[in-house]
Scaffold this motif. Sequence first.
Motif, short mmCIF file in Angstrom:
data_model
loop_
_atom_site.label_atom_id
_atom_site.label_comp_id
_atom_site.label_asym_id
_atom_site.label_seq_id
_atom_site.Cartn_x
_atom_site.Cartn_y
_atom_site.Cartn_z
N PHE A 131 92.91 0.75 93.11
CA PHE A 131 91.75 1.30 91.92
C PHE A 131 92.30 2.49 91.35
O PHE A 131 91.47 3.11 90.70
N GLY A 132 93.69 2.44 91.00
CA GLY A 132 94.09 3.45 90.37
C GLY A 132 94.03 4.78 90.58
O GLY A 132 93.96 5.76 90.02
N LEU A 133 93.87 5.11 92.09
CA LEU A 133 93.64 6.67 92.65
C LEU A 133 94.72 7.14 93.47
O LEU A 133 94.55 8.16 94.09
N SER A 134 95.85 6.62 93.52
CA SER A 134 97.08 7.09 94.21
C SER A 134 97.49 8.41 93.96
O SER A 134 97.53 9.42 94.97
N ARG A 135 97.32 8.91 92.73
CA ARG A 135 97.74 10.20 92.11
C ARG A 135 96.76 11.13 92.57
O ARG A 135 96.93 12.46 92.43
N ARG A 136 95.35 10.77 93.06
CA ARG A 136 94.37 11.66 93.23
C ARG A 136 94.02 11.70 94.69
O ARG A 136 93.14 11.97 95.11
N SER A 137 94.89 11.03 95.60
CA SER A 137 94.50 10.91 96.99
C SER A 137 94.48 12.33 97.71
O SER A 137 93.53 12.27 98.65
N ALA A 138 94.93 13.39 97.31
CA ALA A 138 94.93 14.58 97.87
C ALA A 138 94.00 15.44 97.11
O ALA A 138 93.74 16.74 97.53
N LEU A 139 92.97 15.01 96.21
CA LEU A 139 92.24 15.77 95.57
C LEU A 139 90.73 15.69 95.77
O LEU A 139 90.40 14.44 96.09
N GLN A 140 90.08 16.83 95.91
CA GLN A 140 88.71 16.67 96.52
C GLN A 140 87.99 15.84 95.57
O GLN A 140 88.16 16.07 94.15
N THR A 141 86.84 15.20 95.86
CA THR A 141 86.11 14.39 94.96
C THR A 141 85.23 15.44 94.23
O THR A 141 84.50 14.84 93.30
N ARG A 142 85.07 16.32 94.37
CA ARG A 142 84.34 17.08 93.57
C ARG A 142 84.85 17.21 92.23
O ARG A 142 84.11 17.61 91.12
N TYR A 143 86.20 16.95 92.06
CA TYR A 143 86.70 17.10 90.54
C TYR A 143 86.97 15.53 90.06
O TYR A 143 87.52 15.53 89.25
N PHE A 144 86.47 14.61 90.87
CA PHE A 144 86.19 13.29 90.30
C PHE A 144 85.28 13.03 89.37
O PHE A 144 84.11 13.59 89.28
N SER A 145 85.47 12.16 88.20
CA SER A 145 84.68 11.96 87.33
C SER A 145 83.73 10.76 87.96
O SER A 145 83.91 10.34 88.88
N THR A 146 82.65 10.34 87.20
CA THR A 146 81.73 9.51 87.66
C THR A 146 82.52 8.16 87.78
O THR A 146 82.21 7.45 88.89
N GLY A 147 83.31 7.58 86.90
CA GLY A 147 84.05 6.43 87.09
C GLY A 147 85.08 6.51 88.27
O GLY A 147 85.13 5.64 88.94
N GLN A 148 85.80 7.65 88.68
CA GLN A 148 86.53 7.75 89.58
C GLN A 148 85.95 7.70 91.01
O GLN A 148 86.20 7.32 91.87
N LYS A 149 84.74 8.25 90.99
CA LYS A 149 84.12 8.31 92.35
C LYS A 149 83.45 6.78 92.61
O LYS A 149 83.44 6.22 93.86
N ARG A 150 83.25 6.18 91.57
CA ARG A 150 82.79 4.68 91.80
C ARG A 150 84.02 3.88 92.17
O ARG A 150 83.82 3.05 93.05
N ARG A 151 85.32 4.04 91.60
CA ARG A 151 86.43 3.66 91.98
C ARG A 151 86.57 3.75 93.69
O ARG A 151 87.11 3.07 94.28
N LEU A 152 86.68 5.31 93.90
CA LEU A 152 86.72 5.36 95.37
C LEU A 152 85.71 4.54 96.42
O LEU A 152 86.11 4.03 97.36
N ALA A 153 84.53 4.39 95.68
CA ALA A 153 83.41 3.84 96.65
C ALA A 153 83.92 2.38 96.72
O ALA A 153 83.70 1.63 97.93
N LEU A 154 84.44 1.76 95.83
CA LEU A 154 84.79 0.25 95.86
C LEU A 154 86.08 0.04 96.68
O LEU A 154 86.44 -0.97 97.40
N ALA A 155 86.92 1.29 96.73
CA ALA A 155 88.18 1.36 97.42
C ALA A 155 87.85 1.01 98.98
O ALA A 155 88.78 0.51 99.81
N ARG A 156 86.47 1.38 99.57
CA ARG A 156 86.28 1.44 100.65
C ARG A 156 86.41 -0.16 101.20
O ARG A 156 86.27 -0.46 102.36
N LEU A 157 86.11 -1.19 100.22
CA LEU A 157 85.98 -2.62 100.35
C LEU A 157 87.39 -2.98 101.09
O LEU A 157 87.43 -3.79 101.80
N ILE A 158 88.49 -2.18 100.61
CA ILE A 158 89.76 -2.65 101.18
C ILE A 158 89.89 -1.73 102.50
O ILE A 158 90.62 -2.31 103.29
#
Length: 239
Positions: A131-158
């Motif tokens: 879900f295109g989040l590799s470069r943000r793996s070490a970034l706290q989610t407080r800095y994530f956009s709404t779309g990035q948080k959604r992608r992280l939620a979907l990454a849980r499926l994997i």
Amino acid sequence: MPLERKAFETQADSLSATGLTVARGGRLVFKGVDFSIGAGDALIVKGPNGAGKSTLIRTVAGLVPVLSGTMTLSVAGKPVDRPDVGIHLAYVGLQDGTKPTMTAEETLLFWRSVHGHVPDAAIITSALDRFGLSRRSALQTRYFSTGQKRRLALARLIAVPAPVWLLDEPTVGLDTDAVAALEDCLAAHRERGGLTILATHTPIGLTGSPLTVDLADHQPDAETALAALTGEDLAEDAS
């Protein structure tokens, strides 16, 4: 990066509901919902705002009690007791399930631990990359956009594999690339025998011929709603 297509350790054979009726906040939300899906099937939940799409997904997830009707999940040829259904489900709701002070990697590791999985760096990396989040793996989610948080939620499926996916408006906040990634994940999940129930207002590409249930067809009339809720109140008074 192609999504790895491995079989589940435990295969869900079927998930069905008969006469499912649910009330919330003193209101009958829907009545008489029937569905049955098997390995590789997808069920799309449709309906106007307020028809109970999110409620139905949460009910299947075990988060909302049933007023009447039955649900049955069969795994490895045997029905699963209701308290144990959750270990076979992956639920992504409208809340993204992130904590502002945790990184993306820590978030997925947390959810793996909650579901009893050991840490696995390769799976976490694959999930974030999908879900295109590799470069943000070490970034706290407080800095994530709404779309990035959604992608992280979907990454849980994997990151946290399960044979049954329950998705509530999964495309909300996603760009075109993220929607395509989700569609690929859904195709791979079904190819390996996974079951999917999703509620959505927007079109989403699904292979084959997904089943549908339209909650507009299961809205109670005033008389039915009153009778059902009166029965609920009487049952509560008797307990």
